[in-house]
Design a protein around this motif. Sequence first.
Motif, PDB file in Angstrom:
ATOM      1  N   UNK A 158       0.867  -1.326   0.069  1.00 43.36           N
ATOM      2  CA  UNK A 158       0.083  -0.011  -0.066  1.00 43.36           C
ATOM      3  C   UNK A 158       0.872   1.070   0.037  1.00 43.36           C
ATOM      4  N   UNK A 159       1.973   1.184   0.782  1.00 42.35           N
ATOM      5  CA  UNK A 159       2.998   2.317   0.845  1.00 42.35           C
ATOM      6  C   UNK A 159       3.375   2.751  -0.558  1.00 42.35           C
ATOM      7  N   UNK A 160       3.665   1.678  -1.262  1.00 45.51           N
ATOM      8  CA  UNK A 160       4.572   1.777  -2.598  1.00 45.51           C
ATOM      9  C   UNK A 160       3.463   2.368  -3.677  1.00 45.51           C
ATOM     10  N   UNK A 161       2.251   1.810  -3.474  1.00 43.86           N
ATOM     11  CA  UNK A 161       1.192   2.460  -4.271  1.00 43.86           C
ATOM     12  C   UNK A 161       0.733   3.850  -4.050  1.00 43.86           C
ATOM     13  N   UNK A 162       0.776   4.179  -2.706  1.00 43.88           N
ATOM     14  CA  UNK A 162       0.525   5.524  -2.381  1.00 43.88           C
ATOM     15  C   UNK A 162       1.712   6.533  -2.921  1.00 43.88           C
ATOM     16  N   UNK A 164       3.830   6.102  -5.318  1.00 40.94           N
ATOM     17  CA  UNK A 164       3.672   6.173  -6.842  1.00 40.94           C
ATOM     18  C   UNK A 164       5.177   5.606  -7.261  1.00 40.94           C
ATOM     19  N   UNK A 165       5.789   4.786  -6.561  1.00 40.81           N
ATOM     20  CA  UNK A 165       7.157   4.292  -6.876  1.00 40.81           C
ATOM     21  C   UNK A 165       6.823   3.044  -7.804  1.00 40.81           C
ATOM     22  N   UNK A 166       7.314   3.139  -8.941  1.00 40.93           N
ATOM     23  CA  UNK A 166       7.054   1.895  -9.702  1.00 40.93           C
ATOM     24  C   UNK A 166       7.979   0.755  -9.376  1.00 40.93           C
ATOM     25  N   UNK A 167       9.113   0.859  -9.116  1.00 37.82           N
ATOM     26  CA  UNK A 167      10.031  -0.022  -8.739  1.00 37.82           C
ATOM     27  C   UNK A 167       9.666  -0.599  -7.493  1.00 37.82           C
ATOM     28  N   UNK A 168       9.457   0.174  -6.514  1.00 37.99           N
ATOM     29  CA  UNK A 168       9.027  -0.408  -5.458  1.00 37.99           C
ATOM     30  C   UNK A 168       7.685  -1.198  -5.506  1.00 37.99           C
ATOM     31  N   UNK A 169       6.662  -0.552  -6.297  1.00 38.76           N
ATOM     32  CA  UNK A 169       5.470  -1.480  -6.345  1.00 38.76           C
ATOM     33  C   UNK A 169       5.715  -2.906  -7.002  1.00 38.76           C
ATOM     34  N   UNK A 170       6.580  -3.152  -7.968  1.00 35.91           N
ATOM     35  CA  UNK A 170       6.908  -4.297  -8.405  1.00 35.91           C
ATOM     36  C   UNK A 170       7.418  -5.000  -7.393  1.00 35.91           C
ATOM     37  N   UNK A 171       8.281  -4.522  -6.664  1.00 38.35           N
ATOM     38  CA  UNK A 171       9.202  -5.446  -5.431  1.00 38.35           C
ATOM     39  C   UNK A 171       8.075  -5.904  -4.542  1.00 38.35           C
ATOM     40  N   UNK A 172       7.216  -4.869  -4.138  1.00 38.15           N
ATOM     41  CA  UNK A 172       6.385  -5.270  -3.094  1.00 38.15           C
ATOM     42  C   UNK A 172       5.184  -6.156  -3.489  1.00 38.15           C
ATOM     43  N   UNK A 173       4.963  -5.907  -4.915  1.00 38.26           N
ATOM     44  CA  UNK A 173       3.907  -7.114  -5.141  1.00 38.26           C
ATOM     45  C   UNK A 173       4.659  -8.747  -5.253  1.00 38.26           C
ATOM     46  N   UNK A 174       5.812  -8.675  -5.539  1.00 39.91           N
ATOM     47  CA  UNK A 174       6.716 -10.108  -5.336  1.00 39.91           C
ATOM     48  C   UNK A 174       6.562 -10.216  -3.936  1.00 39.91           C
ATOM     49  N   UNK A 175       6.628  -9.560  -3.012  1.00 35.61           N
ATOM     50  CA  UNK A 175       6.867  -9.935  -1.555  1.00 35.61           C
ATOM     51  C   UNK A 175       5.547 -10.627  -1.370  1.00 35.61           C
ATOM     52  N   UNK A 176       4.374  -9.922  -1.646  1.00 32.92           N
ATOM     53  CA  UNK A 176       3.113 -10.360  -1.415  1.00 32.92           C
ATOM     54  C   UNK A 176       2.629 -11.363  -1.950  1.00 32.92           C
ATOM     55  N   UNK A 177       3.214 -11.881  -3.361  1.00 34.18           N
ATOM     56  CA  UNK A 177       3.268 -12.934  -3.894  1.00 34.18           C
ATOM     57  C   UNK A 177       3.889 -14.335  -3.414  1.00 34.18           C
ATOM     58  N   UNK A 178       4.960 -13.790  -2.756  1.00 35.09           N
ATOM     59  CA  UNK A 178       5.680 -14.897  -1.875  1.00 35.09           C
ATOM     60  C   UNK A 178       4.951 -15.313  -0.788  1.00 35.09           C
ATOM     61  N   UNK A 179       4.324 -14.502  -0.153  1.00 32.49           N
ATOM     62  CA  UNK A 179       3.593 -15.104   0.927  1.00 32.49           C
ATOM     63  C   UNK A 179       2.395 -16.234   0.458  1.00 32.49           C
ATOM     64  N   UNK A 180       1.631 -15.925  -0.694  1.00 36.13           N
ATOM     65  CA  UNK A 180       0.578 -16.788  -1.153  1.00 36.13           C
ATOM     66  C   UNK A 180       1.353 -18.273  -1.669  1.00 36.13           C
ATOM     67  N   UNK A 181       2.623 -18.046  -2.313  1.00 34.62           N
ATOM     68  CA  UNK A 181       3.195 -19.335  -2.660  1.00 34.62           C
ATOM     69  C   UNK A 181       3.658 -19.968  -1.286  1.00 34.62           C
TER      70      UNK A 181
END
Length: 319
Positions: A158-162, A164-181
Amino acid sequence: MNSENPGRVVLLTASHRVAPGLLSWPAWEALRGADRVLCPDEHHPQLPYLREAGVAVEHARPTAEELVAACAGGRTVLVLPSGEGDRALTDGLARLAGSGRVTMPDLELLPGSYDLPGARLLDLVQIMDVIRSRCPWSSLQTHQGLAKYAIEESYELVEAIEAGDRHELREELGDVLLQVVFHARIAEEDAEEPFSVDDVAAGLIEKLIQRHPHIFGDETAETPEDVRAHWLRTKAAEKRRESVTDGVPVGQPGLALAAKLASRVRTAGLDAPLPRGEGVGYDLLALAVRAETEGVDPEAALRAAARAYRDAIRAAEGL
């Protein structure tokens, strides 16, 4: 054949993420039309399917010089590299071509199969399986022990989205995906009710299809409001809830909880007055409901104000 014809080398690549044997038509034509087919890996996953199709494959690891010589006289030699590639061969061919002393055969790189969208998710599942099996820390983790990380990673997303950091957004999406996997991999080991990441995906696919009847069914939806109405009706039928408050997690942050309850009330058209009481809690409840009514996320609004406050604090500190 013309003895001066240097021939042709075809390097046939195939994605390991695509089922063996599923090769493109140009790849099959090249395999059947080659004078020789060489493969340095005797355990290459494509070999059983090539043999079944009547393609003779030689187990050989030629040097660049040997490969050039094999093409002499206009022959076509197809090489099926190993999964890791054959760097020594390709580097050797590049050196020969750069030397200018050898008449080089035509060199063609032919993709036999291509990755589909989402193919790297297969790699992620495989890597997670290895980590779960071999890592001293990861192999001991449980759903309960990892729960806090899911919360932390969600907030960082959420912080990365707010921000507006595209690099951080991609990385944090990966970290959330890691939790699912990670959680899905742990779930495979449950003795009574095991499930896998494929089961998770299958359930999600079924849910998405059922909740989008305007795409996958006979319903129609012209506006976002129509879509939301479809979603809520389908969700209510699936969950068979008695109250509009069912399914609202009370453990979420207070402002988000208040806004979610207000949203359920407004959507259902209920006349549910706010409870009266003294104290800041009731004031915050009223503000959260007002924000939701005005289309404002109270949590996001408060975080934005808090960031402004943080900047003011740093300015007061001379930072």
